[in-house]
Design an enzyme around this catalytic site. Structure first.
Site, PDB file in Angstrom:
ATOM      1  N   HIS A  33       0.836  -1.203   0.000  1.00  0.00           N
ATOM      2  CA  HIS A  33       0.000   0.000   0.000  1.00  0.00           C
ATOM      3  C   HIS A  33       0.875   1.260   0.000  1.00  0.00           C
ATOM      4  CE1 HIS A  33      -3.670   2.332   0.962  1.00  0.00           C
ATOM      5  NE2 HIS A  33      -2.837   3.098   1.646  1.00  0.00           N
ATOM      6  N   GLU A  34       1.815   1.319   0.920  1.00  0.00           N
ATOM      7  CA  GLU A  34       2.667   2.505   1.014  1.00  0.00           C
ATOM      8  C   GLU A  34       3.615   2.602  -0.182  1.00  0.00           C
ATOM      9  OE1 GLU A  34       2.021   4.747   3.072  1.00  0.00           O
ATOM     10  OE2 GLU A  34       0.632   3.591   4.306  1.00  0.00           O
ATOM     11  N   HIS A  37       1.926   4.488  -2.890  1.00  0.00           N
ATOM     12  CA  HIS A  37       2.065   5.939  -2.694  1.00  0.00           C
ATOM     13  C   HIS A  37       3.459   6.411  -3.092  1.00  0.00           C
ATOM     14  CE1 HIS A  37      -1.802   6.339  -0.835  1.00  0.00           C
ATOM     15  NE2 HIS A  37      -1.493   5.671   0.258  1.00  0.00           N
TER      16      HIS A  37
END
Length: 376
Positions: A33-34, A37
């Site tokens: 997820h990170e 980003h």
């Protein structure tokens, strides 16, 4: 749905197996997820100051050649990417703005670029699920409940429609059927509505019309045929077959997740909500069954992680995207006070959800029952 196999965690006692499996599951979801980003920020020209997996005291850290500090912290319940200049200019001090790198701040980018960076986290979770499902289809294969009638209930819609034990349902309303679950889904969506089926009996096709009986469930009607499956088939896929099958599976899990969350919001199925404790217990159970089952669990949970983060709740990615959408409609940012109240409300809502989910997890684990007996 997968073949049972020996677990790679069998050498560990259960007291260690569950925490290790939980770290693998949650660490994978948070990192992907990170990392979504992070990659989107780099693509949009935003400097990433810190990439942290976990919170709290730092266990290990290093700085790469781009100046990003990578950290591994001791509390594995999340992570974050610190973007350079995420503060709005009007909210930053003069000393802070003096240290900003020209052209590399987050808030200096167009609204579309900021939205891409925020949406990339959930998108990475959906991509992870698709990749894992595709890999499992191509490498391991898949055990599926075949669309074959195993039993026919007395006085059921299937019996009146002419279905017999051993019939293989090939199509429903012209749509090919590959799994027994697809029969159940088609019937559930059509209470009291005639369905046109093509079935194969003894190698010969025939056409039938079956009208599922309506049955009340969670305040609305669903269709029921009155049949059960029984045949399990192991399917292997080529790479070209695995890709669309994996994408279809990801879409199916996404749709089922959204439906389940919709039931929870509507007041039904709240007992299905789980938090970190429930994920930890389920991770240990999947690890004890086999590594393939653990991978399937990671894929399904990754979809749930992505869907949840897209909810329009401030503090979540969906809340940020909602604010950006409002900014685009207004032509200017929302007032600081509105954003502040939104983030406070989002924090309170997430705290309540965590407490409720933990209460559910404690009830499922038997701890609450044990405490009640102890007090009694």
């Amino acid at each position: 749905r997968v073949r049972p196999e020996d677990s790679m965690f069998d050498f560990l006692p259960e007291i260690l197996r569950t925490p290790l499996a939980f770290l693998i599951v949650l660490g994978t979801l948070v990192f992907i997820h990170e990392f979504g980003h992070y990659l989107a920020a780099r693509w949009c020209g935003v400097y990433v100051e810190t990439f942290s997996l976990g919170f709290g005291p730092v266990l290990a850290a290093w700085t790469d050649r781009r100046g990003t500090r990578w950290k591994l912290a001791c509390l594995p319940l999340g992570g974050y990417v610190k973007l350079h200049g995420r503060e709005r200019p009007q909210d930053a001090s003069e000393a802070m703005k003096a240290g900003w790198l020209p052209g590399r701040t987050f808030h200096g980018k167009p609204l579309s670029s900021r939205a891409i960076v925020i949406a990339a986290g959930p998108a990475a979770n959906f991509l992870l699920a698709a990749v894992l499902f595709c890999a499992l289809y191509a490498i391991v294969g898949y055990n599926v409940a075949a669309p074959v009638v195993g039993t026919v209930a007395a006085d059921s819609a299937a019996l009146h429609g002419g279905l017999k034990v051993g019939d293989r349902i090939a199509t429903i309303e012209g749509r090919p059927i590959a799994r027994f679950e697809e029969i159940q889904q088609a019937a559930a969506a059509s209470p009291g509505r005639a369905l046109h089926l093509t079935v194969v009996s003894d190698g010969l096709p025939r056409d039938l019309t079956v009208t599922p009986n309506a049955r009340a469930a969670d305040g609305h009607a669903i269709g029921v045929l009155g049949i059960e499956g029984g045949a399990i088939e192991h399917q292997r896929f080529s790479l070209w077959q695995a890709v669309p099958a994996g994408l279809a599976q990801t879409w199916g899990v996404t749709r089922e997740t959204v439906i389940a969350l919709g039931r929870m919001i509507g007041g039904g199925g709240n007992d299905e909500l789980s938090g970190p404790l429930g994920i930890a217990m389920a991770s240990g159970q999947m690890a004890s069954v086999g590594v393939v089952n653990l991978i399937v669990f990671i894929a399904v949970l990754s979809v749930s992680f992505g869907v949840f983060n897209l909810f329009p709740i401030p503090l979540l990615d969906g809340g940020h995207l909602l604010f950006y959408f409002a900014d685009s409609l207004r032509g200017r940012p929302l007032p600081v006070r509105v954003q502040e109240y939104g983030f406070r409300g989002g924090m309170a809502l997430l705290a309540c959800l965590l407490l409720f989910a933990t209460w559910n997890d404690l009830g499922r684990s038997g701890i609450l029952g044990w405490l009640a007996r102890l007090i009694g």
